[in-house]
Scaffold this motif. Structure first.
Motif, short mmCIF file in Angstrom:
data_model
loop_
_atom_site.label_atom_id
_atom_site.label_comp_id
_atom_site.label_asym_id
_atom_site.label_seq_id
_atom_site.Cartn_x
_atom_site.Cartn_y
_atom_site.Cartn_z
N ARG A 11 12.13 -6.94 -10.11
CA ARG A 11 11.39 -7.83 -10.90
C ARG A 11 10.44 -6.98 -11.88
O ARG A 11 9.54 -6.11 -11.48
CB ARG A 11 10.57 -9.19 -10.30
N PRO A 15 4.74 -4.15 -9.76
CA PRO A 15 4.18 -2.87 -9.92
C PRO A 15 4.84 -1.80 -8.96
O PRO A 15 5.00 -0.39 -9.41
CB PRO A 15 2.68 -2.72 -9.52
N VAL A 56 10.89 -6.63 -3.52
CA VAL A 56 11.41 -5.83 -4.64
C VAL A 56 10.44 -4.53 -4.87
O VAL A 56 9.35 -5.01 -4.61
CB VAL A 56 11.71 -6.66 -6.02
N GLY A 68 12.43 0.31 -0.47
CA GLY A 68 11.70 0.14 -1.52
C GLY A 68 11.16 1.31 -2.07
O GLY A 68 11.48 2.39 -1.94
N1 LIG Z 1 6.44 -1.46 0.40
C1 LIG Z 1 7.15 -2.22 -0.47
C2 LIG Z 1 6.22 -3.07 -1.31
C3 LIG Z 1 7.16 -4.09 -2.27
C4 LIG Z 1 6.48 -5.24 -2.53
O1 LIG Z 1 5.26 -5.57 -1.76
N2 LIG Z 1 6.93 -6.15 -3.59
C5 LIG Z 1 6.27 -7.30 -4.12
C6 LIG Z 1 6.22 -7.62 -5.65
S1 LIG Z 1 5.37 -6.12 -6.49
C7 LIG Z 1 7.11 -8.38 -3.63
O2 LIG Z 1 8.49 -8.22 -3.64
N3 LIG Z 1 6.48 -9.36 -2.88
C8 LIG Z 1 7.22 -10.43 -2.49
C9 LIG Z 1 7.19 -10.93 -1.09
O3 LIG Z 1 6.38 -9.79 -0.44
O4 LIG Z 1 7.84 -11.65 -0.56
C10 LIG Z 1 7.63 -1.11 -1.58
O5 LIG Z 1 7.31 -0.05 -1.31
O6 LIG Z 1 8.69 -1.46 -2.04
#
Ligand SMILES: N[C@@H](CCC(=O)N[C@@H](CS)C(=O)NCC(=O)O)C(=O)O
Length: 89
Positions: A11, A15, A56, A68
């Motif tokens: 998305r 970040p 994501v 990720g």
């Molecule tokens: N440890 C993961 C963290 C990814 C993450 O927390 N992404 C967030 C968006 S910035 C997300 O998808 N959040 C939605 C959820 O947790 O369901 C990585 O390094 O990719």
């Protein structure tokens, strides 16, 4: 230089996605962006390919699920990313 096709589901507002893309760019890698924002079918495809991963980004080199952002950074830190993306898909 050609390499294994890379897909990144993301998305644009995320970040972690920004950081992951930045690394791919810095390494001069080509990649396909799959923006799952508001796209339930694409999100479902991502979750299936990521074996249940719902955050994501989700990043793939060919059929191989890299993970990720954190996993991508860890592969790079371990010096393993180049070998992965330059091996057969
Ligand atoms: N440890 C993961 C963290 C990814 C993450 O927390 N992404 C967030 C968006 S910035 C997300 O998808 N959040 C939605 C959820 O947790 O369901 C990585 O390094 O990719």
């Amino acid at each position: 230089m050609s390499h294994t096709p890379i897909d990144i589901y993301l998305r644009p507002t995320c970040p972690f996605c920004y950081r992951a893309e930045k690394l791919l760019k810095k390494k001069g890698l080509q990649y396909r962006v799959l923006d799952v924002t508001g796209d339930d079918a694409l999100f479902a495809e991502m979750v299936e390919r990521a074996k249940g991963g719902r955050t994501v980004p989700q990043i793939f080199a060919g059929d191989r699920h890299l993970g990720g952002c954190d996993e991508l950074m860890a592969l790079e830190a371990a010096g393993e990313l180049d070998a992965i993306v330059h091996s057969a898909a």
